[in-house]
Scaffold this motif. Sequence first.
Motif, mmCIF file in Angstrom:
data_model
loop_
_atom_site.group_PDB
_atom_site.id
_atom_site.type_symbol
_atom_site.label_atom_id
_atom_site.label_comp_id
_atom_site.label_asym_id
_atom_site.label_seq_id
_atom_site.Cartn_x
_atom_site.Cartn_y
_atom_site.Cartn_z
ATOM 1 N N GLU A 172 5.309 -3.115 9.007
ATOM 2 C CA GLU A 172 4.694 -3.890 10.146
ATOM 3 C C GLU A 172 3.015 -4.003 9.719
ATOM 4 O OE1 GLU A 172 5.969 -2.800 13.789
ATOM 5 O OE2 GLU A 172 8.082 -2.772 13.276
ATOM 6 N N ILE A 173 2.293 -2.774 9.698
ATOM 7 C CA ILE A 173 1.136 -2.705 9.310
ATOM 8 C C ILE A 173 0.621 -3.686 7.915
ATOM 9 C CG2 ILE A 173 -0.956 -1.239 8.726
ATOM 10 C CD1 ILE A 173 -0.502 -1.372 11.788
ATOM 11 N N VAL A 174 1.388 -3.061 6.904
ATOM 12 C CA VAL A 174 1.176 -3.649 5.762
ATOM 13 C C VAL A 174 1.055 -5.359 5.709
ATOM 14 C CG1 VAL A 174 1.859 -4.141 3.134
ATOM 15 C CG2 VAL A 174 1.868 -1.785 4.341
ATOM 16 N N ALA A 175 2.246 -5.802 6.418
ATOM 17 C CA ALA A 175 2.211 -7.371 6.652
ATOM 18 C C ALA A 175 1.013 -7.961 7.213
ATOM 19 C CB ALA A 175 3.529 -7.403 7.482
ATOM 20 N N GLN A 176 0.422 -7.433 8.374
ATOM 21 C CA GLN A 176 -0.675 -7.813 9.032
ATOM 22 C C GLN A 176 -1.870 -7.394 8.795
ATOM 23 O OE1 GLN A 176 0.312 -7.499 13.546
ATOM 24 N NE2 GLN A 176 1.813 -6.137 12.779
ATOM 25 N N ALA A 177 -2.282 -6.200 7.719
ATOM 26 C CA ALA A 177 -3.542 -5.862 7.476
ATOM 27 C C ALA A 177 -4.380 -6.625 6.651
ATOM 28 C CB ALA A 177 -3.231 -4.430 6.806
ATOM 29 N N ARG A 178 -5.493 -6.732 6.877
ATOM 30 C CA ARG A 178 -6.475 -7.373 5.994
ATOM 31 C C ARG A 178 -6.888 -6.500 4.730
ATOM 32 N NH1 ARG A 178 -12.101 -7.369 6.137
ATOM 33 N NH2 ARG A 178 -12.129 -6.340 8.108
ATOM 34 N N HIS B 33 3.495 -1.570 -3.340
ATOM 35 C CA HIS B 33 2.284 -2.139 -2.601
ATOM 36 C C HIS B 33 0.873 -1.405 -3.202
ATOM 37 C CE1 HIS B 33 5.362 -3.843 -0.442
ATOM 38 N NE2 HIS B 33 4.345 -4.981 -0.061
ATOM 39 N N GLY B 34 1.140 -0.484 -4.081
ATOM 40 C CA GLY B 34 -0.192 0.287 -4.734
ATOM 41 C C GLY B 34 -0.704 1.321 -3.653
ATOM 42 N N ILE B 35 0.150 1.854 -2.753
ATOM 43 C CA ILE B 35 0.023 2.723 -1.706
ATOM 44 C C ILE B 35 0.284 4.349 -2.254
ATOM 45 C CG2 ILE B 35 0.327 3.637 0.649
ATOM 46 C CD1 ILE B 35 1.036 0.690 1.278
ATOM 47 N N ILE B 36 -0.707 5.062 -2.041
ATOM 48 C CA ILE B 36 -0.471 6.566 -2.500
ATOM 49 C C ILE B 36 0.325 7.251 -1.618
ATOM 50 C CG2 ILE B 36 -1.665 8.894 -3.132
ATOM 51 C CD1 ILE B 36 -3.856 7.141 -4.022
ATOM 52 N N VAL B 37 1.083 8.018 -1.808
ATOM 53 C CA VAL B 37 1.969 8.817 -1.139
ATOM 54 C C VAL B 37 1.343 10.227 -1.152
ATOM 55 C CG1 VAL B 37 4.214 9.842 -0.181
ATOM 56 C CG2 VAL B 37 4.117 7.432 -0.864
#
Length: 316
Positions: free
Chosen positions: A181-187, A213-217
Amino acid sequence: MSYEPIFDALRETRFPLVNGCGDMPAVGFGTLFKDLSVTTQAIKHALETGFRHFDCAERYRNEEMVGAAFKAFLETGKAQREDLFITTKLWNTNHRPERVLPAFEASCRRLQVDYIDCYLIHTPFAFQPGDDQDPRDPFGHIIYDGGVTLIETWRAMERLVDEGRCKSIGLSDITLQALKEIVAQARIKPAVVQVESHPYLPEWELLEFCQAHGIIVLAFAPLGHGMEPNVLEDEVITGIARRLQKSPAQVALAWSVQRGVAFLTTSATLSHIRENFDIATLPHRAMHEIRQDITTRIRFNSVVETGVPGFIPRKK
């Protein structure tokens, strides 16, 4: 014969942050200690050992002690500020947008730094704003704050990046659905997501989404936090450790980095700090065994459900 490469660069692994704002060392050191008095010495040990990635938090109540260790080490000239990757976190009582910048600046002052490499929302749960980090009603229940949404807090985090105060922002203790949900809305997209993860909680689905999505876990409790059932006593892990003449901890930590997950370990004991830093690449067979042969699935920390940190004691 032991498996010992001539030079193994696994511990030097770095993962790129989205938006081209640098990279994060995969091998990280957490700063949450039960006994706060050990903080400064433990951080100094970690810095001397070679750790350059440190995970802090307002909630840990020891940022001043961490900052003292950073300052002392940087003054020796053995490293520059840009050699360190420093993360800290916005606590639940500061989710209201007007509280984000003051909380951030207070962390910077305590840590004695001009900027933060990564600032995380500690949990997606907003608590009643105020100085009490653990606000509870007369019945002992946490008082949540229904007057702010996570995306509103995120917008305030984005402004910190706009102003150059932190290089990247992210989330901690969040479920895959809430993250989507955050990824969908984040600028400005989250650069890092910190969650509990270890061979008993591999979080493959979350990892797949983050990598897309290029996010580090970033894994906390990568060794299972000494809870039962004990990850480090797992037959698959101990078997691989015997074969490779490594410790079970070194096997579990190498597995993390090789599958693309940064990790945080915490210890006040110099020998353990050194052991956790001294990881080496596992053979493909070992990686396959951990994925296929370990079937135990357990979450040790309930923070993801309530926003209240805490490992859940279990009997054997």
